[in-house]
Scaffold this active site. Sequence first.
Site, PDB file in Angstrom:
ATOM      1  N   LYS A 109       0.811  -1.229   0.000  1.00 30.13           N
ATOM      2  CA  LYS A 109       0.000   0.000   0.000  1.00 30.13           C
ATOM      3  C   LYS A 109       0.842   1.277   0.000  1.00 30.13           C
ATOM      4  O   LYS A 109       0.437   2.285  -0.566  1.00 30.13           O
ATOM      5  CB  LYS A 109      -0.948  -0.004   1.196  1.00 30.13           C
ATOM      6  CG  LYS A 109      -2.084  -1.011   1.065  1.00 30.13           C
ATOM      7  CD  LYS A 109      -3.034  -0.909   2.234  1.00 30.13           C
ATOM      8  CE  LYS A 109      -4.223  -1.827   2.048  1.00 30.13           C
ATOM      9  NZ  LYS A 109      -5.268  -1.613   3.038  1.00 30.13           N
ATOM     10  N   ASP A 165     -10.687   2.758   2.176  1.00 32.88           N
ATOM     11  CA  ASP A 165     -11.055   2.036   3.408  1.00 32.88           C
ATOM     12  C   ASP A 165     -11.882   2.904   4.366  1.00 32.88           C
ATOM     13  O   ASP A 165     -12.893   2.440   4.906  1.00 32.88           O
ATOM     14  CB  ASP A 165      -9.804   1.546   4.149  1.00 32.88           C
ATOM     15  CG  ASP A 165      -9.247   0.264   3.555  1.00 32.88           C
ATOM     16  OD1 ASP A 165     -10.008  -0.455   2.885  1.00 32.88           O
ATOM     17  OD2 ASP A 165      -8.058  -0.023   3.779  1.00 32.88           O
TER      18      ASP A 165
HETATM   19  P1  NAP Z   1      -2.191  -3.523  11.493  1.00 29.58           P
HETATM   20  O1  NAP Z   1      -1.828  -2.372  10.624  1.00 29.58           O
HETATM   21  O2  NAP Z   1      -1.197  -4.603  11.699  1.00 29.58           O
HETATM   22  O3  NAP Z   1      -2.598  -2.921  12.940  1.00 29.58           O
HETATM   23  C1  NAP Z   1      -2.957  -3.767  13.978  1.00 29.58           C
HETATM   24  C2  NAP Z   1      -3.322  -2.959  15.220  1.00 29.58           C
HETATM   25  O4  NAP Z   1      -3.834  -3.871  16.193  1.00 29.58           O
HETATM   26  C3  NAP Z   1      -2.143  -2.241  15.873  1.00 29.58           C
HETATM   27  O5  NAP Z   1      -2.610  -1.048  16.431  1.00 29.58           O
HETATM   28  C4  NAP Z   1      -1.721  -3.229  16.964  1.00 29.58           C
HETATM   29  O6  NAP Z   1      -1.160  -2.598  18.109  1.00 29.58           O
HETATM   30  C5  NAP Z   1      -3.050  -3.810  17.373  1.00 29.58           C
HETATM   31  N1  NAP Z   1      -2.907  -5.167  17.893  1.00 29.58           N
HETATM   32  C6  NAP Z   1      -2.439  -6.256  17.234  1.00 29.58           C
HETATM   33  N2  NAP Z   1      -2.465  -7.340  18.017  1.00 29.58           N
HETATM   34  C7  NAP Z   1      -2.953  -6.919  19.219  1.00 29.58           C
HETATM   35  C8  NAP Z   1      -3.200  -7.579  20.449  1.00 29.58           C
HETATM   36  N3  NAP Z   1      -2.966  -8.893  20.607  1.00 29.58           N
HETATM   37  N4  NAP Z   1      -3.705  -6.853  21.465  1.00 29.58           N
HETATM   38  C9  NAP Z   1      -3.956  -5.527  21.316  1.00 29.58           C
HETATM   39  N5  NAP Z   1      -3.729  -4.854  20.184  1.00 29.58           N
HETATM   40  C10 NAP Z   1      -3.224  -5.536  19.143  1.00 29.58           C
HETATM   41  O7  NAP Z   1      -3.521  -4.253  10.996  1.00 29.58           O
HETATM   42  P2  NAP Z   1      -4.695  -3.676  10.061  1.00 29.58           P
HETATM   43  O8  NAP Z   1      -4.285  -3.789   8.639  1.00 29.58           O
HETATM   44  O9  NAP Z   1      -5.117  -2.357  10.578  1.00 29.58           O
HETATM   45  O10 NAP Z   1      -5.839  -4.784  10.271  1.00 29.58           O
HETATM   46  C11 NAP Z   1      -6.466  -4.952  11.525  1.00 29.58           C
HETATM   47  C12 NAP Z   1      -7.777  -5.728  11.381  1.00 29.58           C
HETATM   48  O11 NAP Z   1      -8.642  -4.997  10.541  1.00 29.58           O
HETATM   49  C13 NAP Z   1      -7.623  -7.112  10.763  1.00 29.58           C
HETATM   50  O12 NAP Z   1      -8.519  -8.019  11.393  1.00 29.58           O
HETATM   51  C14 NAP Z   1      -8.048  -6.904   9.316  1.00 29.58           C
HETATM   52  O13 NAP Z   1      -8.599  -8.070   8.718  1.00 29.58           O
HETATM   53  C15 NAP Z   1      -9.132  -5.850   9.519  1.00 29.58           C
HETATM   54  N6  NAP Z   1      -9.366  -5.043   8.313  1.00 29.58           N
HETATM   55  C16 NAP Z   1     -10.610  -5.050   7.804  1.00 29.58           C
HETATM   56  C17 NAP Z   1     -10.899  -4.298   6.700  1.00 29.58           C
HETATM   57  C18 NAP Z   1     -12.297  -4.320   6.164  1.00 29.58           C
HETATM   58  O14 NAP Z   1     -12.511  -3.890   5.032  1.00 29.58           O
HETATM   59  N7  NAP Z   1     -13.252  -4.779   6.935  1.00 29.58           N
HETATM   60  C19 NAP Z   1      -9.901  -3.525   6.083  1.00 29.58           C
HETATM   61  C20 NAP Z   1      -8.623  -3.529   6.633  1.00 29.58           C
HETATM   62  C21 NAP Z   1      -8.352  -4.308   7.760  1.00 29.58           C
HETATM   63  P3  NAP Z   1       0.406  -2.166  18.173  1.00 29.58           P
HETATM   64  O15 NAP Z   1       0.479  -0.828  17.515  1.00 29.58           O
HETATM   65  O16 NAP Z   1       0.687  -2.143  19.606  1.00 29.58           O
HETATM   66  O17 NAP Z   1       1.165  -3.235  17.425  1.00 29.58           O
END
Ligand code: NAP
Length: 296
Positions: free
Chosen positions: A77, A113
Amino acid sequence: MPRNSSVEIDGATQVVGVIGWPVKHSLSPPMHNAAFRALGLNWVYVAFEVHPDGIAEAMAGLRGLAIRGLNVTIPHKAAVVPHLDEISPVSQTLGVVNTIDNVDGHLSGDSTDGPGFMRALAEAGEGVTENRVVLIGAGGSARAVALAAAEEAPEELVIVNRTLERAIELAELVKQAGRVEAVRAIALDSPEVADVVNSAHVIIDSTPVGMYPHADVAPVISPKWLRRCQLVCDLTYNPRNTVLLQAAREVGARALDGTGMLVHQGAIAFERWTSQEAPVEVMRLALLEALDRAAR
Ligand code: NAP
């Protein structure tokens, strides 16, 4: 809307797709191809697995082959941005794009998004205006959602993250974008979180906690902090009924899963490429069927 299966791939077929690494799991091809069939459009959507070292070649190929547009997923991205001719203001702020539009070799990038999430909220008859909003997480999806939510003037936006520095950084980004005054960042393990969650109108979980294959875990926040009058959103879409949404439903709160955001971010891209209104229900059905198949 009936599906039109009469469109055949031929010499005039327009090609769009998604690039990622890996990308075979993507739910976008069934979703978009169902939409093309439903509208009788001679278009096809395919997945391109592109190694991170191959981004420059992929972007040259996009131009050279006149591929009409791309979705961009993890981990590309940010990497595609230097190869584009222009990016939207929100993509400039975020430093990422998830959609590329190729008009006669001119590549423009955008991030759909955040608007996709806001459309899903609106579709559920909800919104953030004048509401207290808590966003858990500060990663890629959180950044997109925070900027989009802040545009709709919530009373307050609180960003709660495991790593406090990332929450602070996102709060600063939102403030600089000039969209909301009352924004603050707190750590997930702060004692304040219980009150902040308890007094919120809208809670958005943007962490992958509860995502397949680790669906059977404790929710990222305590279910004891949830109340009946709240809206609880989980961006995770696999499974749809995450542990957090189960807890929300148990206390009588409204629950919104991540499939609406996924459908609408795709619908916005579809509309940009085709200049036609996306058949959202067709896309949703195809997505849910693909999710069901993936779960089997
Ligand atoms: P990302 O960039 O890796 O960010 C993950 C976030 O979650 C970070 O803030 C991380 O905290 C936190 N986190 C991860 N593991 C954790 C834990 N065990 N306990 C507490 N906090 C935790 O991920 P992303 O791309 O934003 O995706 C996150 C979710 O959104 C996924 O489930 C993905 O499938 C979903 N998503 C959905 C859509 C949709 O269209 N519905 C689009 C995009 C993403 P730290 O900063 O401390 O690491």
